[in-house]
Write a protein that holds these residues in place. Structure first.
Motif, short mmCIF file in Angstrom:
data_model
loop_
_atom_site.label_atom_id
_atom_site.label_comp_id
_atom_site.label_asym_id
_atom_site.label_seq_id
_atom_site.Cartn_x
_atom_site.Cartn_y
_atom_site.Cartn_z
N ALA A 215 5.06 28.52 45.75
CA ALA A 215 6.10 29.44 46.21
C ALA A 215 7.44 28.75 46.36
N GLY A 216 7.45 27.42 46.36
CA GLY A 216 8.71 26.66 46.39
C GLY A 216 9.56 26.94 47.60
N THR A 217 10.81 27.31 47.37
CA THR A 217 11.75 27.57 48.47
C THR A 217 11.44 28.87 49.19
N ARG A 218 10.53 29.66 48.63
CA ARG A 218 10.16 30.93 49.26
C ARG A 218 8.94 30.77 50.16
N LEU A 219 8.49 29.55 50.33
CA LEU A 219 7.34 29.27 51.19
C LEU A 219 7.77 29.12 52.64
N LEU A 220 7.08 29.83 53.53
CA LEU A 220 7.33 29.74 54.97
C LEU A 220 6.05 29.33 55.68
N VAL A 221 6.19 28.56 56.76
CA VAL A 221 5.14 28.41 57.75
C VAL A 221 5.70 29.00 59.03
N ASN A 222 4.86 29.10 60.07
CA ASN A 222 5.35 29.76 61.29
C ASN A 222 6.58 29.07 61.86
N ASP A 223 6.68 27.75 61.70
CA ASP A 223 7.86 27.03 62.19
C ASP A 223 9.13 27.60 61.57
N VAL B 28 1.32 37.35 53.23
CA VAL B 28 0.73 36.43 54.21
C VAL B 28 -0.61 35.93 53.69
N PHE B 29 -0.77 34.62 53.67
CA PHE B 29 -2.06 34.03 53.32
C PHE B 29 -2.69 33.46 54.58
N GLY B 30 -3.87 34.03 54.93
CA GLY B 30 -4.60 33.57 56.10
C GLY B 30 -4.65 34.61 57.19
N PRO B 31 -5.73 35.45 57.25
CA PRO B 31 -5.87 36.42 58.34
C PRO B 31 -6.54 35.82 59.57
N GLY B 32 -6.10 34.60 59.94
CA GLY B 32 -6.57 33.99 61.17
C GLY B 32 -5.68 34.41 62.32
N VAL B 33 -5.67 33.63 63.39
CA VAL B 33 -4.89 33.98 64.57
C VAL B 33 -3.41 34.12 64.23
N VAL C 202 4.29 44.20 54.05
CA VAL C 202 3.37 43.07 54.23
C VAL C 202 2.10 43.30 53.43
N ARG C 203 1.63 42.27 52.77
CA ARG C 203 0.29 42.25 52.18
C ARG C 203 -0.36 40.94 52.63
N MET C 204 -1.65 41.01 52.99
CA MET C 204 -2.32 39.83 53.54
C MET C 204 -3.57 39.50 52.74
N PHE C 205 -3.73 38.20 52.46
CA PHE C 205 -4.88 37.71 51.71
C PHE C 205 -5.65 36.67 52.54
N GLY C 206 -6.95 36.63 52.33
CA GLY C 206 -7.78 35.60 52.95
C GLY C 206 -8.81 35.09 51.96
N ILE C 207 -9.59 34.12 52.38
CA ILE C 207 -10.67 33.56 51.57
C ILE C 207 -11.93 33.52 52.42
N GLY C 208 -13.01 34.05 51.90
CA GLY C 208 -14.28 33.97 52.60
C GLY C 208 -14.61 35.15 53.49
N GLY C 209 -13.67 36.05 53.70
CA GLY C 209 -13.94 37.27 54.45
C GLY C 209 -13.69 37.23 55.94
N TYR D 128 9.21 36.41 50.64
CA TYR D 128 8.66 35.13 51.11
C TYR D 128 7.14 35.15 51.08
N LEU D 129 6.58 33.95 51.05
CA LEU D 129 5.14 33.75 51.23
C LEU D 129 4.96 32.99 52.54
N LEU D 130 4.24 33.60 53.48
CA LEU D 130 3.95 32.97 54.77
C LEU D 130 2.57 32.35 54.71
#
Length: 461
Positions: free
Chosen positions: A152-160, A174-179, A195-202, A260-262
């Motif tokens: 995602a390059g410059t479009r990549l975000l983390v919570n910080d 959003v990648f990661g439907p955790g907390v 918003v669209r959200m993706f996860g791995i493993g269910g 952005y990609l979070l």
């Protein structure tokens, strides 16, 4: 070179508590941290996220007040003002933490990075060496971003990064439907962001119980697209955003573009740059020092590890508890002792909220096979929840058959943060189902759901 009795590496929640705990037993304590100071919770974690959620929930309830016969008119979300308040209030909380650090003498602080140069030897980037009799590692953690998402390059975000935005974006994947992903993703959606959200493993948050997981998937999926076991085929930064290609549940290939990609894909302990290879520490497969969870002592007996750095229970209250244990034991080595630990308690501030208390279902099954009972309660049947228009969610409680004492809880429901605290206190006091049924329950309140569940559980015991 100079020396200290105890060196605490890291001035976050665990490190600050470890310093103060050690200082009660020795005057020779050095707190080491290059900054930025203010703790992860206050700067980029629980505080700013809850500020964003507060704004999001206000907008959401205003939009849905019509079901109660109340019209709020046209709802407008001023993204600039929302993010401005998030940063302003966050900075106030950080300021309070920094204000509290003013009581720490200057000679007890070293604002530099350090690495191990030996079992008892720390070295700064400038080559200055510190000899420490005992050491507490409390270096916290940082976001972990899989290589695929880095496209995602410059479009990549983390919570910080998210909290530094001056305005709300139009769209976020959003990648990661955790907390972190659930809290921030739902908040952005409720503030009008696509918003669209993706996860791995269910997995959905910290939920283990399958019935509660399915209920959560249904509830969150009604608000925004959520695929907890996604088949993402490509991620690419473009001139206008980040392009994500994936397969839908029907097998169709789809490509969507987002601002952005979070990446909410977990955190990794900040131990990989500490020069642990220069010590006798035994490391696990993730490169984290092995330690005793009761005393926080590592395989090298003069080294202790606390907080997010040990990758065990990355929660503020747990970090503070561990800091107190590690600081005391480091100061009084070899007279170490297990510290007081509270019942495990974790809360996701989504809507409905998610909470886990006590032992997890998998552990109960392993340790209490054929010796436990479990009951469930559906908030759709709860009077107060119906009155509030928030009758969504499930709650399950596990108890030991012989004694009737509670073992663990999983909740998906309204105000789960409060119900979870009541049940955590009950488990810590080792109260039985019979004890809890003798407690007062007002009507109509959400706590009546606990009584209904306990009545069912009692019949199963």
């Amino acid at each position: 070179m100079y020396g200290t009795a105890v060196a605490v590496i890291g001035a976050g929640s665990a490190g600050l508590t470890a310093y103060r705990s050690a200082r009660q037993h020795t005057d020779s304590v050095l707190l080491i941290d290059p900054g930025p100071l203010g703790t992860t919770c206050a700067r980029v974690g629980c505080i700013p996220s809850k500020l964003l959620i507060a704004a999001a929930d206000s907008a959401w309830h205003m939009r849905h007040a019509d079901r109660l016969g109340v019209s709020a008119g046209t709802i407008q979300v001023d993204g600039v003002r929302v993010m401005q308040r998030v940063r302003q209030m966050r900075d106030r909380f950080v300021g309070k933490v920094l204000k509290g650090m003013e009581s720490i003498p200057g000679e007890d602080q070293l604002k530099q990075t350090v690495r191990f140069a030996g079992n008892h030897l720390l070295e700064t980037a400038e080559g200055e060496q510190i000899e420490a009799e005992r050491i507490v590692i409390a270096t916290g953690s940082r976001p972990s971003v899989p290589r695929m998402l880095q496209a995602a390059g410059t479009r990549l975000l983390v919570n910080d990064d998210l909290f530094e935005l001056t305005d709300l974006p139009q769209s976020v994947v959003v990648f990661g439907p955790g907390v972190i992903g659930l809290e921030l993703g739902q908040a952005l959606h409720r503030l009008g962001v696509r918003v669209r959200m993706f996860g791995i493993g269910g997995a959905i948050g910290p939920i283990e119980d399958e019935a509660i997981r399915q209920a959560a998937l249904e509830q969150f999926g009604q608000e925004f697209p959520l695929d907890p076991d996604a088949q993402v085929t490509a991620i690419q930064e473009t001139e206008i955003g980040v392009e994500v290609s994936f397969q839908t549940a029907d097998g169709d290939s789809v490509t969507e573009t987002f601002d952005y990609l979070l990446a909410a894909t977990g955190r990794r302990p900040n131990v990989d740059q500490l020069g642990l290879e220069h010590t006798d520490l035994e490391l696990d497969t993730h490169g984290v020092p092995r330690f005793d969870p009761h005393t926080l002592q590592c395989s090298a007996e003069h080294i202790f590890i606390a907080g997010d750095a040990n990758n065990d229970l990355p929660l503020l209250h747990e970090a503070s508890d561990e800091g107190a244990i590690a600081g005391r034991n480091a100061a009084l080595l070899p007279e170490i002792q297990p510290g007081h630990r509270t019942v495990p308690l974790a809360i996701v501030f989504s809507d409905p909220q998610i909470a886990t208390v006590g032992l997890r279902p998998s552990r109960i099954e392993a340790e209490y096979t054929n010796h436990y009972a479990v009951a469930r309660f559906d908030f759709a049947d709860q009077a107060r929840a119906k009155v509030l228009g928030r009758d969504r969610g499930l709650m399950k409680v596990w108890a030991e058959k012989e004694s009737g004492t509670l073992l663990g809880v999983e909740i998906l429901g309204p105000d789960a943060e409060h119900l979870a605290h009541l049940l955590a206190w009950a488990i810590q006091q080792r109260l039985s189902v019979r004890d809890l049924l003798q407690m007062p329950y007002y009507h109509p309140v959400l706590e009546e759901g606990i009584r209904s569940l306990l009545r069912d559980l009692k019949s199963r015991l």
